[in-house]
Structure formats: C-alpha cells, structure tokens
Design an enzyme around this catalytic site. Structure first.
Site, PDB file in Angstrom:
ATOM      1  N   ARG A 101      53.711  36.011 -37.467  1.00  0.00           N
ATOM      2  CA  ARG A 101      53.888  34.837 -38.308  1.00  0.00           C
ATOM      3  C   ARG A 101      53.706  33.539 -37.524  1.00  0.00           C
ATOM      4  O   ARG A 101      53.060  32.595 -38.002  1.00  0.00           O
ATOM      5  CB  ARG A 101      55.273  34.871 -38.955  1.00  0.00           C
ATOM      6  N   LYS A 136      49.865   9.632 -37.680  1.00  0.00           N
ATOM      7  CA  LYS A 136      50.593  10.219 -38.809  1.00  0.00           C
ATOM      8  C   LYS A 136      50.593  11.740 -38.660  1.00  0.00           C
ATOM      9  O   LYS A 136      49.919  12.473 -39.380  1.00  0.00           O
ATOM     10  CB  LYS A 136      49.972   9.775 -40.132  1.00  0.00           C
ATOM     11  N   LYS A 168      50.730  -4.862 -36.209  1.00  0.00           N
ATOM     12  CA  LYS A 168      50.640  -4.715 -37.654  1.00  0.00           C
ATOM     13  C   LYS A 168      51.425  -5.827 -38.346  1.00  0.00           C
ATOM     14  O   LYS A 168      51.967  -6.720 -37.683  1.00  0.00           O
ATOM     15  CB  LYS A 168      51.135  -3.324 -38.052  1.00  0.00           C
ATOM     16  N   GLU A 196      45.837  -5.534 -36.808  1.00  0.00           N
ATOM     17  CA  GLU A 196      45.600  -5.239 -38.215  1.00  0.00           C
ATOM     18  C   GLU A 196      45.458  -6.544 -38.989  1.00  0.00           C
ATOM     19  O   GLU A 196      46.308  -7.434 -38.889  1.00  0.00           O
ATOM     20  CB  GLU A 196      46.773  -4.432 -38.774  1.00  0.00           C
ATOM     21  N   ASP A 217      42.388  -3.583 -42.803  1.00  0.00           N
ATOM     22  CA  ASP A 217      43.297  -2.772 -43.604  1.00  0.00           C
ATOM     23  C   ASP A 217      43.063  -2.920 -45.101  1.00  0.00           C
ATOM     24  O   ASP A 217      43.113  -4.031 -45.641  1.00  0.00           O
ATOM     25  CB  ASP A 217      44.744  -3.157 -43.269  1.00  0.00           C
TER      26      ASP A 217
END
Length: 280
Positions: A101, A136, A168, A196, A217
């Site tokens: 597994r 991410k 950002k 960004e 963005d």
C-alpha cells in the site's frame, strides 16, 4: 534519483511504514500468509500515465525484504499506455504485501502529478513559454511532488521560502507600497526578487525599485500581452492565477516567459496503479 539526492528517503520510508504498522504489525499478512510463502508480483497501470515514483516504491519493498528481486520495466518520466507493466517484484510474500500500500500510494500520487503536468506541458508546446510548479504542495511531500512535476516536464519554481523573495499583496500592504517592499529586499541583499502585480501601473515602480522577475497575477490574455510589451524583456514575466488546461495555451501565446500552475500539485488525481500476482 534525478534531483532527489537531498530527499531523506530512508526516513520517509521508515515513517510511512510506521504510520501503517502502528504499534503492532500487519495482522492480515501475519495471520494469513505462511512465513515461507513467496510472492511474484507485477505493478501495472490501468491508466495511460507518465510514470513517477518507482525508485521510492522499490525502497519500500527493500525496507521489508532486503533480498527482494526487482525488475524495473519502465523509467520515471516515461509515458506509458493503459495496461502497461511498470515493475516486477519477487520475494517474501508477507514483506511485499505489507509494503504494497505504501509503495502504491506513492507511485499513484506522483504519477498522477506527472501525468497532469505533461498535459499542461503539451498544451503550450511550441509557444516558447515554460511551465512552472508552485509551493502549493502537501506538507512533508514537497520534494517528491516537485520531483513528479519535473518528470512531467515542468520546471521547479521556488523550492521554499529561502531561495527567492516573492513579494505578494500582503507584503506590499504591510510594507506600504511596492517600491518600499522591493527596496527593502534589495537593501537586504536578496538576489532574486519576484514581485506580484495585478495592475499595469504597478509594473514600472516594481522594475525601478529592483524587481528581477514579475508575477502577473490573474491577468486576462489581453492585459498579459500589454504587460509583456511594457516589460520589454527587462525581466522574466510569469502568468499565474486560475490557469486551467483549456486556458493555458492562450496565456502562453501572450509572450510571457513562464506560466505557473498550482493545480499540478494541488489537484492531480491519483493514477490507477495496482500490484497483482504474476500468473505463470
């Protein structure tokens, strides 16, 4: 393993098996399988996939049966058709079925990422734009997931918070302005400064302040095309935000250097891969 030299494979295998075995053992295999029984199995894909994770699967089998015989039939990065055999294993039935597994979960997950990545790479073929992954990723699996995107043909973006500054909207809000945020990064001696921007009027201030890379963005293709023209090749440009397989080609055709796609590691479905007893 093609860039996984810094990944602590032995620790990953130990902790994954420990999670599965808990405080005891594989009660099913211990109760049902005679100690001397052998297992000859074939790992195969029921889907058409791009393969990733076979060396890691092998490590699971070897951890529980050091004498296992493994024959790898394809390599990571190969595109295979549905029904393809990936590797053969032969060894202790108890050990291999206990490791099954963990080995399959890893190959299914990483091959799913590699397969989706290859679809995005193929969608922008010929445009000159490079596909990037993002941060991410699942906690603890970043190196593996980014390895899988490379197997699919993408280029790794930042590996973490340490290898580039990415300024950002929240950084800008706290710093007070794009210029102030970038200026502080420059003063701190940061070499790679990604900024960004989501408006065209932010581009020139960011460049004048010292940005070395612009992340455009959530811009639609017409705005991206205008942004690329404004930048004029002074720094690389990266389109990001909500990119899908059906939209990436139009985005790439605007002339951006890169397109980054979070869903490669966020949303790729696991590949359908199994391990079955080899029939004589």
């Amino acid at each position: 393993m093609n860039g996984l030299e810094t990944f602590d494979l032995s620790s990953f295998v130990r902790s994954t098996l420990a999670e599965d075995l808990g405080p005891g053992t594989d009660v099913t295999s211990q109760a049902v399988i005679p100690a001397e029984a052998r297992f000859d199995g074939v790992m195969d894909s029921r889907d058409a996939i791009v393969v990733a994770g076979l060396p890691i699967a092998e490590a699971f089998f070897r951890a529980l049966d050091p004498d296992v015989t493994i024959e790898r039939l394809v390599e990571d990065g190969d595109a295979v058709q549905a029904g393809s055999d990936l590797l053969r294993v032969s060894g202790s039935a108890r050990a291999l079925l206990t490791a099954e597994r963990s080995a399959l979960n890893t190959v299914q997950h990483l091959s799913g990422i590699a397969t989706m990545t290859r679809q995005y790479v193929d969608a922008i073929a010929g445009t000159g734009t490079t596909l990037l992954d993002t941060r991410k990723t699942l906690p603890g699996l970043r190196l593996l997931e980014k390895y899988a995107t490379r197997m699919g043909g993408a280029t790794n973006h930042r590996m973490g918070l340490w290898d580039a500054a990415m300024i950002k909207d929240n950084h800008v809000a706290v710093a007070g302005s794009v210029e102030a945020a970038v200026g502080r990064a420059v003063a701190a001696g940061v070499e790679r400064i990604i900024v960004e921007v989501d408006r065209l009027d932010q581009i020139e201030p960011a460049l004048q302040a010292g940005a070395t890379h612009l992340l455009l963005d959530n811009m639609a293709p017409p705005m991206l095309r205008e942004a690329v023209t404004m930048v004029g090749g002074r720094v690389p440009t990266e389109a990001s935000g909500g990119v899908r397989l059906d939209t990436i080609r139009a985005i790439a055709e605007t002339g951006v250097t890169y397109v980054s796609v979070g869903r490669l590691t966020q949303s790729a479905p696991a590949a359908d891969i199994g391990l079955d007893l080899a029939l004589a």
